[in-house]
Design a protein around this motif. Sequence first.
Motif, PDB file in Angstrom:
ATOM      1  N   GLU A   1       1.272  -0.916  -0.276  1.00 38.56           N
ATOM      2  CA  GLU A   1      -0.114   0.099   0.403  1.00 38.56           C
ATOM      3  C   GLU A   1       0.731   1.053  -0.070  1.00 38.56           C
ATOM      4  O   GLU A   1       0.153   2.467  -0.610  1.00 38.56           O
ATOM      5  CB  GLU A   1      -0.529  -0.238   1.228  1.00 38.56           C
ATOM      6  CG  GLU A   1      -1.719  -1.000   1.130  1.00 38.56           C
ATOM      7  CD  GLU A   1      -2.661  -1.018   2.347  1.00 38.56           C
ATOM      8  OE1 GLU A   1      -2.792   0.015   3.293  1.00 38.56           O
ATOM      9  OE2 GLU A   1      -3.796  -2.126   2.515  1.00 38.56           O
TER      10      GLU A   1
ATOM     11  N   ASP B   1       2.197   1.768  -3.616  1.00 41.89           N
ATOM     12  CA  ASP B   1       1.767   1.779  -4.501  1.00 41.89           C
ATOM     13  C   ASP B   1       1.535   3.962  -4.304  1.00 41.89           C
ATOM     14  O   ASP B   1       1.458   4.505  -5.261  1.00 41.89           O
ATOM     15  CB  ASP B   1       0.199   1.344  -3.983  1.00 41.89           C
ATOM     16  CG  ASP B   1      -0.817   1.613  -5.461  1.00 41.89           C
ATOM     17  OD1 ASP B   1      -0.659   1.684  -6.363  1.00 41.89           O
ATOM     18  OD2 ASP B   1      -2.080   2.522  -4.773  1.00 41.89           O
ATOM     19  N   ASP B   2       0.788   3.571  -2.918  1.00 46.49           N
ATOM     20  CA  ASP B   2       0.374   6.048  -2.399  1.00 46.49           C
ATOM     21  C   ASP B   2       1.941   6.274  -3.158  1.00 46.49           C
ATOM     22  O   ASP B   2       1.642   7.092  -3.572  1.00 46.49           O
ATOM     23  CB  ASP B   2       0.238   5.513  -1.314  1.00 46.49           C
ATOM     24  CG  ASP B   2       0.157   7.081  -0.576  1.00 46.49           C
ATOM     25  OD1 ASP B   2      -0.101   7.894  -1.687  1.00 46.49           O
ATOM     26  OD2 ASP B   2       0.372   7.227   0.218  1.00 46.49           O
TER      27      ASP B   2
ATOM     28  N   LYS C   1       4.209   5.752  -5.651  1.00 44.15           N
ATOM     29  CA  LYS C   1       4.462   5.939  -6.925  1.00 44.15           C
ATOM     30  C   LYS C   1       2.983   7.061  -7.721  1.00 44.15           C
ATOM     31  O   LYS C   1       3.569   7.473  -7.936  1.00 44.15           O
ATOM     32  CB  LYS C   1       4.319   4.381  -7.255  1.00 44.15           C
ATOM     33  CG  LYS C   1       5.097   3.512  -7.233  1.00 44.15           C
ATOM     34  CD  LYS C   1       4.606   2.283  -7.899  1.00 44.15           C
ATOM     35  CE  LYS C   1       6.791   1.478  -7.906  1.00 44.15           C
ATOM     36  NZ  LYS C   1       6.599  -0.245  -7.774  1.00 44.15           N
ATOM     37  N   LYS C   2       2.753   7.272  -7.221  1.00 46.50           N
ATOM     38  CA  LYS C   2       1.656   8.069  -7.275  1.00 46.50           C
ATOM     39  C   LYS C   2       1.637   9.435  -7.102  1.00 46.50           C
ATOM     40  O   LYS C   2       1.483  10.331  -7.200  1.00 46.50           O
ATOM     41  CB  LYS C   2       0.083   7.802  -6.328  1.00 46.50           C
ATOM     42  CG  LYS C   2      -0.827   6.561  -6.949  1.00 46.50           C
ATOM     43  CD  LYS C   2      -2.132   6.005  -6.266  1.00 46.50           C
ATOM     44  CE  LYS C   2      -2.190   5.141  -7.682  1.00 46.50           C
ATOM     45  NZ  LYS C   2      -4.067   4.210  -6.015  1.00 46.50           N
ATOM     46  N   ARG C   3       2.548  10.004  -5.302  1.00 47.76           N
ATOM     47  CA  ARG C   3       2.841  10.909  -5.175  1.00 47.76           C
ATOM     48  C   ARG C   3       4.439  10.945  -4.778  1.00 47.76           C
ATOM     49  O   ARG C   3       4.789  11.183  -3.621  1.00 47.76           O
ATOM     50  CB  ARG C   3       1.982  11.387  -3.978  1.00 47.76           C
ATOM     51  CG  ARG C   3       0.577  11.031  -3.907  1.00 47.76           C
ATOM     52  CD  ARG C   3      -0.056  11.189  -2.615  1.00 47.76           C
ATOM     53  NE  ARG C   3       0.159  10.297  -1.161  1.00 47.76           N
ATOM     54  CZ  ARG C   3       0.719  10.705  -0.271  1.00 47.76           C
ATOM     55  NH1 ARG C   3       1.568  12.393  -0.037  1.00 47.76           N
ATOM     56  NH2 ARG C   3       0.944  10.125   0.796  1.00 47.76           N
TER      57      ARG C   3
ATOM     58  N   VAL D   1      10.711   5.037  -6.209  1.00 46.92           N
ATOM     59  CA  VAL D   1       9.963   5.733  -5.783  1.00 46.92           C
ATOM     60  C   VAL D   1      10.948   6.692  -5.119  1.00 46.92           C
ATOM     61  O   VAL D   1      12.115   6.722  -5.157  1.00 46.92           O
ATOM     62  CB  VAL D   1       9.019   4.759  -4.578  1.00 46.92           C
ATOM     63  CG1 VAL D   1       7.715   4.104  -4.871  1.00 46.92           C
ATOM     64  CG2 VAL D   1       9.702   4.273  -3.383  1.00 46.92           C
TER      65      VAL D   1
END
Length: 317
Positions: free
Chosen positions: A138, A141-142, A144-146, A173
């Motif tokens: 989790e 994933d976060d 990579k988005k931010r 990341v």
Amino acid sequence: MRAVLRSLAVIAALGAMAMPAVAQGYPERPIKMVVPWAAGGDTDSIFRPFAPLLQKHIGQPIVIANVVGASGTVGAREARGSPPDGYTLYAVHDYIHLVHYAGVTDVKYTDFEPICLLSATPSILTASPKTPWKSWAELADDAKKRPGQITVGATLGSTSHIFPALIEKAAGVKFKYVSYEGLAPRMNAILGGHVDLTDANLTQKGKVDAGELKFLAIAAEKRDPEIPNVPTLKELGMDIVYAVSRGLMVPKSTPAPVRAKLNEACGKAAKEPEFAEAMKKQGTRVAYLDASDYGPFLDKLDRENKAIMIDVGLVKK
């Protein structure tokens, strides 16, 4: 000319006779142990229970001096500049290699003589309870988005910086680093929710059990029996095994007989059952090496840390 040669011979003989006398008389007064991090931090909490055991076997008080600042380099400079007489011990960990290659200081491990390695502490990626993630998946994933928005509390250029930097590189990341001087302020920051992540260890298990922190992954070869539900980074696809090694050194040119006495006392102190118990409470393990083995270990550690610093792009050109 013959008179000069005779004088030189007399001086050399006197010097040779003085060495055993130094060893026989040592130590005659209290010994200072320079710990270059704040009281209550990981490094202090490892050397503080060791000090009375070393005192028991060396025969003089061991006085801890917490000399903090500049990612541990203020204490390193004080230790390097102390007289090489055995009355100043330097409590060191891997940061000594890292800060040198980062260009933070001109102090290097070869400015000292090895006495003994005492412990090795696996790093654990640790999150604030205010973060939403329940697992590494989790978090990744976060992240990579931010990119660059998830904060990490670290002492820049030290082990708490390198460990998450290795994770960044392996996972692809990007984190945002917030600088703190040592473990205690870093832990205060993450407990208060001021940063999202930090490098911690098993000393924080009680806070994890109380819901005040979250362990996400450990940088060990296999899962730790005390936290069996925490996966290793290797399990998660990152080939990272990382532990902070701590030992004792003395300034360069400290006489060999003095170093031998310290080495012998350290070996006896490290074997005391109280030390193993204290290390267990600190989330670490006894990893004793005497001076003859600690020297090559430091050489190997220096090569490895230089490679890591190059790999994560932190070596000052």
